[in-house]
Design a protein around this motif. Structure first.
Motif, PDB file in Angstrom:
ATOM      1  N   ALA A 127     127.985 -46.075 130.420  1.00  0.00           N
ATOM      2  CA  ALA A 127     129.111 -46.956 130.727  1.00  0.00           C
ATOM      3  C   ALA A 127     129.008 -47.483 132.159  1.00  0.00           C
ATOM      4  O   ALA A 127     129.298 -48.647 132.439  1.00  0.00           O
ATOM      5  CB  ALA A 127     130.427 -46.207 130.528  1.00  0.00           C
ATOM      6  N   GLN A 128     128.569 -46.592 133.072  1.00  0.00           N
ATOM      7  CA  GLN A 128     128.415 -46.977 134.473  1.00  0.00           C
ATOM      8  C   GLN A 128     127.317 -48.031 134.626  1.00  0.00           C
ATOM      9  O   GLN A 128     127.472 -49.003 135.370  1.00  0.00           O
ATOM     10  CB  GLN A 128     128.080 -45.736 135.313  1.00  0.00           C
ATOM     11  N   THR A 129     126.221 -47.866 133.895  1.00  0.00           N
ATOM     12  CA  THR A 129     125.116 -48.830 133.930  1.00  0.00           C
ATOM     13  C   THR A 129     125.604 -50.199 133.451  1.00  0.00           C
ATOM     14  O   THR A 129     125.303 -51.226 134.057  1.00  0.00           O
ATOM     15  CB  THR A 129     123.953 -48.348 133.042  1.00  0.00           C
ATOM     16  N   LEU A 130     126.393 -50.178 132.373  1.00  0.00           N
ATOM     17  CA  LEU A 130     126.940 -51.433 131.839  1.00  0.00           C
ATOM     18  C   LEU A 130     127.854 -52.090 132.878  1.00  0.00           C
ATOM     19  O   LEU A 130     127.768 -53.287 133.141  1.00  0.00           O
ATOM     20  CB  LEU A 130     127.703 -51.158 130.541  1.00  0.00           C
ATOM     21  N   LEU A 131     128.723 -51.273 133.486  1.00  0.00           N
ATOM     22  CA  LEU A 131     129.652 -51.789 134.501  1.00  0.00           C
ATOM     23  C   LEU A 131     128.889 -52.456 135.643  1.00  0.00           C
ATOM     24  O   LEU A 131     129.220 -53.551 136.076  1.00  0.00           O
ATOM     25  CB  LEU A 131     130.519 -50.638 135.027  1.00  0.00           C
ATOM     26  N   GLU A 132     127.820 -51.782 136.102  1.00  0.00           N
ATOM     27  CA  GLU A 132     127.042 -52.329 137.214  1.00  0.00           C
ATOM     28  C   GLU A 132     126.339 -53.617 136.820  1.00  0.00           C
ATOM     29  O   GLU A 132     126.223 -54.541 137.629  1.00  0.00           O
ATOM     30  CB  GLU A 132     126.039 -51.280 137.710  1.00  0.00           C
ATOM     31  N   SER A 133     125.886 -53.677 135.565  1.00  0.00           N
ATOM     32  CA  SER A 133     125.208 -54.902 135.128  1.00  0.00           C
ATOM     33  C   SER A 133     126.200 -56.066 135.061  1.00  0.00           C
ATOM     34  O   SER A 133     125.884 -57.185 135.452  1.00  0.00           O
ATOM     35  CB  SER A 133     124.509 -54.655 133.785  1.00  0.00           C
ATOM     36  N   ILE A 134     127.424 -55.778 134.615  1.00  0.00           N
ATOM     37  CA  ILE A 134     128.455 -56.834 134.567  1.00  0.00           C
ATOM     38  C   ILE A 134     128.804 -57.275 135.987  1.00  0.00           C
ATOM     39  O   ILE A 134     128.922 -58.458 136.280  1.00  0.00           O
ATOM     40  CB  ILE A 134     129.717 -56.339 133.819  1.00  0.00           C
ATOM     41  N   GLU A 135     128.932 -56.290 136.888  1.00  0.00           N
ATOM     42  CA  GLU A 135     129.250 -56.630 138.279  1.00  0.00           C
ATOM     43  C   GLU A 135     128.152 -57.490 138.897  1.00  0.00           C
ATOM     44  O   GLU A 135     128.428 -58.406 139.671  1.00  0.00           O
ATOM     45  CB  GLU A 135     129.474 -55.352 139.091  1.00  0.00           C
ATOM     46  N   GLY A 136     126.901 -57.179 138.544  1.00  0.00           N
ATOM     47  CA  GLY A 136     125.771 -57.970 139.051  1.00  0.00           C
ATOM     48  C   GLY A 136     125.827 -59.402 138.547  1.00  0.00           C
ATOM     49  O   GLY A 136     125.649 -60.347 139.320  1.00  0.00           O
ATOM     50  N   ARG A 137     126.128 -59.543 137.245  1.00  0.00           N
ATOM     51  CA  ARG A 137     126.212 -60.900 136.670  1.00  0.00           C
ATOM     52  C   ARG A 137     127.388 -61.662 137.271  1.00  0.00           C
ATOM     53  O   ARG A 137     127.291 -62.859 137.555  1.00  0.00           O
ATOM     54  CB  ARG A 137     126.360 -60.808 135.151  1.00  0.00           C
ATOM     55  N   LEU A 138     128.489 -60.937 137.492  1.00  0.00           N
ATOM     56  CA  LEU A 138     129.680 -61.570 138.076  1.00  0.00           C
ATOM     57  C   LEU A 138     129.368 -62.070 139.492  1.00  0.00           C
ATOM     58  O   LEU A 138     129.719 -63.194 139.865  1.00  0.00           O
ATOM     59  CB  LEU A 138     130.821 -60.553 138.087  1.00  0.00           C
ATOM     60  N   ALA A 139     128.690 -61.234 140.272  1.00  0.00           N
ATOM     61  CA  ALA A 139     128.350 -61.622 141.651  1.00  0.00           C
ATOM     62  C   ALA A 139     127.416 -62.833 141.645  1.00  0.00           C
ATOM     63  O   ALA A 139     127.598 -63.769 142.434  1.00  0.00           O
ATOM     64  CB  ALA A 139     127.702 -60.448 142.368  1.00  0.00           C
ATOM     65  N   ALA A 140     126.437 -62.820 140.731  1.00  0.00           N
ATOM     66  CA  ALA A 140     125.483 -63.944 140.667  1.00  0.00           C
ATOM     67  C   ALA A 140     126.203 -65.233 140.264  1.00  0.00           C
ATOM     68  O   ALA A 140     125.924 -66.307 140.812  1.00  0.00           O
ATOM     69  CB  ALA A 140     124.381 -63.624 139.659  1.00  0.00           C
ATOM     70  N   THR A 141     127.150 -65.113 139.320  1.00  0.00           N
ATOM     71  CA  THR A 141     127.885 -66.299 138.867  1.00  0.00           C
ATOM     72  C   THR A 141     128.777 -66.832 139.983  1.00  0.00           C
ATOM     73  O   THR A 141     128.926 -68.039 140.158  1.00  0.00           O
ATOM     74  CB  THR A 141     128.726 -65.964 137.614  1.00  0.00           C
ATOM     75  N   ARG A 142     129.361 -65.901 140.759  1.00  0.00           N
ATOM     76  CA  ARG A 142     130.209 -66.339 141.879  1.00  0.00           C
ATOM     77  C   ARG A 142     129.376 -67.049 142.942  1.00  0.00           C
ATOM     78  O   ARG A 142     129.824 -68.023 143.547  1.00  0.00           O
ATOM     79  CB  ARG A 142     130.945 -65.143 142.482  1.00  0.00           C
ATOM     80  N   THR A 143     128.162 -66.541 143.157  1.00  0.00           N
ATOM     81  CA  THR A 143     127.271 -67.200 144.129  1.00  0.00           C
ATOM     82  C   THR A 143     126.939 -68.606 143.639  1.00  0.00           C
ATOM     83  O   THR A 143     126.954 -69.563 144.419  1.00  0.00           O
ATOM     84  CB  THR A 143     125.976 -66.373 144.286  1.00  0.00           C
ATOM     85  N   ARG A 144     126.653 -68.710 142.322  1.00  0.00           N
ATOM     86  CA  ARG A 144     126.337 -70.028 141.772  1.00  0.00           C
ATOM     87  C   ARG A 144     127.532 -70.968 141.904  1.00  0.00           C
ATOM     88  O   ARG A 144     127.368 -72.160 142.168  1.00  0.00           O
ATOM     89  CB  ARG A 144     125.941 -69.890 140.302  1.00  0.00           C
ATOM     90  N   ARG A 145     128.734 -70.407 141.745  1.00  0.00           N
ATOM     91  CA  ARG A 145     129.926 -71.248 141.903  1.00  0.00           C
ATOM     92  C   ARG A 145     130.032 -71.763 143.345  1.00  0.00           C
ATOM     93  O   ARG A 145     130.301 -72.935 143.575  1.00  0.00           O
ATOM     94  CB  ARG A 145     131.191 -70.469 141.529  1.00  0.00           C
ATOM     95  N   GLU A 146     129.786 -70.872 144.297  1.00  0.00           N
ATOM     96  CA  GLU A 146     129.840 -71.293 145.709  1.00  0.00           C
ATOM     97  C   GLU A 146     128.820 -72.391 145.986  1.00  0.00           C
ATOM     98  O   GLU A 146     129.124 -73.378 146.669  1.00  0.00           O
ATOM     99  CB  GLU A 146     129.561 -70.098 146.628  1.00  0.00           C
ATOM    100  N   GLU A 147     127.606 -72.211 145.443  1.00  0.00           N
ATOM    101  CA  GLU A 147     126.553 -73.217 145.663  1.00  0.00           C
ATOM    102  C   GLU A 147     126.936 -74.550 145.023  1.00  0.00           C
ATOM    103  O   GLU A 147     126.736 -75.611 145.618  1.00  0.00           O
ATOM    104  CB  GLU A 147     125.228 -72.718 145.065  1.00  0.00           C
ATOM    105  N   THR A 148     127.513 -74.458 143.817  1.00  0.00           N
ATOM    106  CA  THR A 148     127.902 -75.685 143.104  1.00  0.00           C
ATOM    107  C   THR A 148     129.051 -76.373 143.820  1.00  0.00           C
ATOM    108  O   THR A 148     129.104 -77.608 143.893  1.00  0.00           O
ATOM    109  CB  THR A 148     128.281 -75.347 141.646  1.00  0.00           C
TER     110      THR A 148
END
Ligand SMILES: [Zn+2]
Length: 246
Positions: A127-148
């Motif tokens: 469950a922790q691994t899944l949580l971290e993977s979601i957090e990673g995707r969320l952070a990457a998407t937020r970065t992409r939003r900032e760039e966009t």
């Protein structure tokens, strides 16, 4: 309406500026970054929900582990107490047998509880691994939003700059033209998709591209140079020059 041929020709310069301004406005409304930002906002919202659910799973498993740990502790304490009594000796034979029996049962109970605890801990790790993977995707998407957002702002600033140049050029041009001509041009432009005046080329109206023929061609050709001629079809102002092919 009458207007000097030169004023009519300059109407085409005004039209070119207005066409560019309309294109810039269209570009502003249809920036690819706007659609991308909508998509990213939806992704971020979905990922945030996923993260909440994953965090709840981890928290639930943490609670389960703590509960299991408390049960194991209870059994351990009980075992310690029994062993102490056993070590102290001086127990009647019947009680000795009962305690030994209980120690055996408690030992098995502890092993079972510990097995369950290990299994929950393994689930928690997943469950922790899944949580971290979601957090990673969320952070990457937020970065992409900032760039966009930065790309969108840069594009908007560029459009605003071009608009300012065009508006600056339009002002004196429009001011130099006869007011009634500009008023007519603006009125037609508003009702005809942004095109108020067009050059007649190769005998065709530059607005609707329809070829002038017969009496209509004669009408346009024979009209005095200072006559403001309008297309029978699209009603736009037809600007005539030597290249009009009439
Ligand atoms: Zn026309």
């Amino acid at each position: 309406m009458k207007a000097e041929p030169e004023a009519q020709r300059r109407l085409l310069d005004l039209q070119a500026i207005d066409t560019t301004l309309a294109q810039l406005a269209h570009r502003r409304r249809t920036l690819p970054e706007l659609a991308e930002l909508d998509k990213l906002a939806r992704e971020i919202s979905a990922l945030s929900d996923e993260r909440v659910r994953a965090q709840v799973d981890v928290d639930d498993l943490d609670r389960d582990i703590a509960k299991q740990e408390r049960e194991v502790d209870t059994v351990r304490q009980r075992l310690a107490k029994d062993r102490q009594r056993l070590d102290e000796g001086r127990l009647p034979a019947r009680e000795l047998t009962a305690i030994e029996h209980e120690i055996g049962a408690l030992g098995r109970r502890q092993a079972d509880l510990e097995d369950v605890e290990i299994e929950i801990m393994e689930r928690r790790e997943t469950a922790q691994t899944l949580l971290e993977s979601i957090e990673g995707r969320l952070a990457a998407t937020r970065t992409r939003r900032e760039e966009t957002e930065a790309a969108r702002d840069a594009a908007l600033a560029e459009i605003a700059k071009e608009e300012e140049w065009k508006a600056t050029a339009r002002k004196p041009l429009a001011a130099d033209l006869p007011t009634d001509l500009v008023t007519l041009y603006d009125k037609i432009r508003e009702s005809s998709g942004g095109l108020g005046a067009a050059l007649v080329q190769h005998g065709r109206c530059g607005g609707c591209r329809i070829e002038l023929a017969g009496a209509d061609r004669v009408r346009v050709k024979s009209a005095p140079a200072d006559e403001v001629v309008r297309c029978e079809e699209c009603r736009r102002i037809m600007v005539r020059t030597a290249e009009s092919g009439l």
